[in-house]
Design a protein around this motif. Structure first.
Motif, PDB file in Angstrom:
ATOM      1  N   MET A   1      39.236  35.168  74.488  1.00  0.00           N
ATOM      2  CA  MET A   1      39.857  34.351  73.490  1.00  0.00           C
ATOM      3  C   MET A   1      38.686  33.663  72.716  1.00  0.00           C
ATOM      4  O   MET A   1      37.730  33.160  73.441  1.00  0.00           O
ATOM      5  CB  MET A   1      40.540  32.938  74.172  1.00  0.00           C
ATOM      6  CG  MET A   1      41.081  32.032  73.213  1.00  0.00           C
ATOM      7  SD  MET A   1      41.676  30.748  74.172  1.00  0.00           S
ATOM      8  CE  MET A   1      43.267  31.057  74.708  1.00  0.00           C
ATOM      9  N   ARG A   2      38.856  33.965  71.332  1.00  0.00           N
ATOM     10  CA  ARG A   2      37.735  33.306  70.273  1.00  0.00           C
ATOM     11  C   ARG A   2      37.989  31.943  69.817  1.00  0.00           C
ATOM     12  O   ARG A   2      39.043  31.936  69.255  1.00  0.00           O
ATOM     13  CB  ARG A   2      37.254  34.094  69.364  1.00  0.00           C
ATOM     14  CG  ARG A   2      36.978  35.479  69.802  1.00  0.00           C
ATOM     15  CD  ARG A   2      36.732  36.626  68.656  1.00  0.00           C
ATOM     16  NE  ARG A   2      36.200  36.015  67.254  1.00  0.00           N
ATOM     17  CZ  ARG A   2      34.779  35.746  67.155  1.00  0.00           C
ATOM     18  NH1 ARG A   2      33.980  36.156  67.947  1.00  0.00           N
ATOM     19  NH2 ARG A   2      34.526  35.497  65.959  1.00  0.00           N
ATOM     20  N   VAL A   3      37.318  30.596  70.297  1.00  0.00           N
ATOM     21  CA  VAL A   3      37.653  29.400  69.988  1.00  0.00           C
ATOM     22  C   VAL A   3      36.973  29.028  69.114  1.00  0.00           C
ATOM     23  O   VAL A   3      35.656  28.938  69.196  1.00  0.00           O
ATOM     24  CB  VAL A   3      37.619  28.646  71.431  1.00  0.00           C
ATOM     25  CG1 VAL A   3      38.061  27.274  71.088  1.00  0.00           C
ATOM     26  CG2 VAL A   3      38.455  29.364  72.511  1.00  0.00           C
ATOM     27  N   LEU A   4      37.510  28.259  67.959  1.00  0.00           N
ATOM     28  CA  LEU A   4      36.758  27.447  66.946  1.00  0.00           C
ATOM     29  C   LEU A   4      36.656  25.980  67.491  1.00  0.00           C
ATOM     30  O   LEU A   4      37.660  25.490  68.104  1.00  0.00           O
ATOM     31  CB  LEU A   4      37.568  27.406  65.577  1.00  0.00           C
ATOM     32  CG  LEU A   4      37.068  26.578  64.543  1.00  0.00           C
ATOM     33  CD1 LEU A   4      35.944  27.006  64.100  1.00  0.00           C
ATOM     34  CD2 LEU A   4      38.107  26.439  63.414  1.00  0.00           C
ATOM     35  N   LEU A   5      35.555  25.345  67.565  1.00  0.00           N
ATOM     36  CA  LEU A   5      35.240  24.068  67.719  1.00  0.00           C
ATOM     37  C   LEU A   5      35.277  23.104  66.501  1.00  0.00           C
ATOM     38  O   LEU A   5      34.404  23.583  65.682  1.00  0.00           O
ATOM     39  CB  LEU A   5      34.211  23.776  68.695  1.00  0.00           C
ATOM     40  CG  LEU A   5      33.937  24.746  69.956  1.00  0.00           C
ATOM     41  CD1 LEU A   5      32.528  24.350  70.479  1.00  0.00           C
ATOM     42  CD2 LEU A   5      35.327  23.958  70.830  1.00  0.00           C
ATOM     43  N   VAL A   6      35.898  22.174  66.297  1.00  0.00           N
ATOM     44  CA  VAL A   6      35.527  21.186  65.268  1.00  0.00           C
ATOM     45  C   VAL A   6      35.140  19.732  65.843  1.00  0.00           C
ATOM     46  O   VAL A   6      36.036  19.141  66.316  1.00  0.00           O
ATOM     47  CB  VAL A   6      36.844  21.110  64.194  1.00  0.00           C
ATOM     48  CG1 VAL A   6      36.651  20.107  63.215  1.00  0.00           C
ATOM     49  CG2 VAL A   6      37.020  22.492  63.790  1.00  0.00           C
TER      50      VAL A   6
ATOM     51  N   VAL B   1      35.885  18.741  57.890  1.00  0.00           N
ATOM     52  CA  VAL B   1      36.933  19.863  57.350  1.00  0.00           C
ATOM     53  C   VAL B   1      36.464  20.956  56.367  1.00  0.00           C
ATOM     54  O   VAL B   1      36.877  21.858  56.221  1.00  0.00           O
ATOM     55  CB  VAL B   1      37.972  18.944  56.467  1.00  0.00           C
ATOM     56  CG1 VAL B   1      39.071  19.585  55.913  1.00  0.00           C
ATOM     57  CG2 VAL B   1      38.757  17.887  57.524  1.00  0.00           C
ATOM     58  N   ALA B   2      35.452  20.545  55.494  1.00  0.00           N
ATOM     59  CA  ALA B   2      34.986  21.232  54.487  1.00  0.00           C
ATOM     60  C   ALA B   2      34.158  22.579  54.893  1.00  0.00           C
ATOM     61  O   ALA B   2      34.528  23.624  54.525  1.00  0.00           O
ATOM     62  CB  ALA B   2      34.204  20.786  53.485  1.00  0.00           C
ATOM     63  N   ALA B   3      33.726  22.255  56.183  1.00  0.00           N
ATOM     64  CA  ALA B   3      33.140  23.423  56.866  1.00  0.00           C
ATOM     65  C   ALA B   3      33.976  24.181  57.670  1.00  0.00           C
ATOM     66  O   ALA B   3      33.805  25.556  57.670  1.00  0.00           O
ATOM     67  CB  ALA B   3      31.753  22.842  57.853  1.00  0.00           C
ATOM     68  N   ALA B   4      34.977  23.644  58.334  1.00  0.00           N
ATOM     69  CA  ALA B   4      36.090  24.290  59.185  1.00  0.00           C
ATOM     70  C   ALA B   4      36.961  25.406  58.406  1.00  0.00           C
ATOM     71  O   ALA B   4      37.459  26.597  58.707  1.00  0.00           O
ATOM     72  CB  ALA B   4      36.630  23.525  59.944  1.00  0.00           C
ATOM     73  N   LEU B   5      37.454  24.820  57.261  1.00  0.00           N
ATOM     74  CA  LEU B   5      38.529  25.804  56.465  1.00  0.00           C
ATOM     75  C   LEU B   5      37.969  26.858  55.935  1.00  0.00           C
ATOM     76  O   LEU B   5      39.077  28.100  56.309  1.00  0.00           O
ATOM     77  CB  LEU B   5      38.882  24.688  55.090  1.00  0.00           C
ATOM     78  CG  LEU B   5      39.746  23.528  55.592  1.00  0.00           C
ATOM     79  CD1 LEU B   5      40.102  22.722  54.289  1.00  0.00           C
ATOM     80  CD2 LEU B   5      40.893  23.836  56.278  1.00  0.00           C
ATOM     81  N   PRO B   6      37.030  27.251  55.656  1.00  0.00           N
ATOM     82  CA  PRO B   6      36.371  28.591  55.428  1.00  0.00           C
ATOM     83  C   PRO B   6      36.608  29.730  56.674  1.00  0.00           C
ATOM     84  O   PRO B   6      36.895  30.734  56.420  1.00  0.00           O
ATOM     85  CB  PRO B   6      35.190  28.437  54.545  1.00  0.00           C
ATOM     86  CG  PRO B   6      35.102  27.159  54.184  1.00  0.00           C
ATOM     87  CD  PRO B   6      36.117  26.139  55.067  1.00  0.00           C
TER      88      PRO B   6
END
Length: 115
Positions: free
Chosen positions: A3-8, A36-41
């Protein structure tokens, strides 16, 4: 398949701890964003199977636009919060939560809820 997990997460030490937890739990790390600006792309680029979103980001920013983008793509996520959940936008209150302070077991259980 891992599972590839994005961390914010906007606190660097907490983000590093969560990255270490993912590695120890044999979960893939799809990247870390602090706003938010870094995560959305990153969401738009794909390659994410799940995400852990800190509700409250720097300067009073909330992670709900990221949650909306993930939901629109059918990507499951959990909210990380030190609160009781009342700060979560009503349309996302049914999402799983990861309570602070984080533990490896808590992260493992939260991700297990996502399938």
């Amino acid at each position: 398949m891992t599972m590839r997990v994005l961390l914010v997460e906007d606190e660097p030490l907490i983000a590093m701890m969560l990255e270490d937890f993912l590695e120890a739990l044999d979960k893939g790390h799809a990247g870390t964003a602090d706003c938010v600006a870094a995560a959305l792309p990153m969401v738009a680029a794909g390659g994410i199977d799940a995400a852990i979103l800190d509700v409250n980001l720097r300067s009073g920013e909330k992670s709900f636009p990221i949650a909306d983008a993930l939901a629109a793509r059918g990507i499951p996520f959990v909210f990380a919060t030190g609160g009781g959940g009342e700060e979560i936008a009503p349309e996302h209150r049914d999402r799983p939560r990861l309570s602070k302070p984080f533990t490896m077991d808590g992260v493992d259980q939260a991700l297990a809820q996502l399938g």
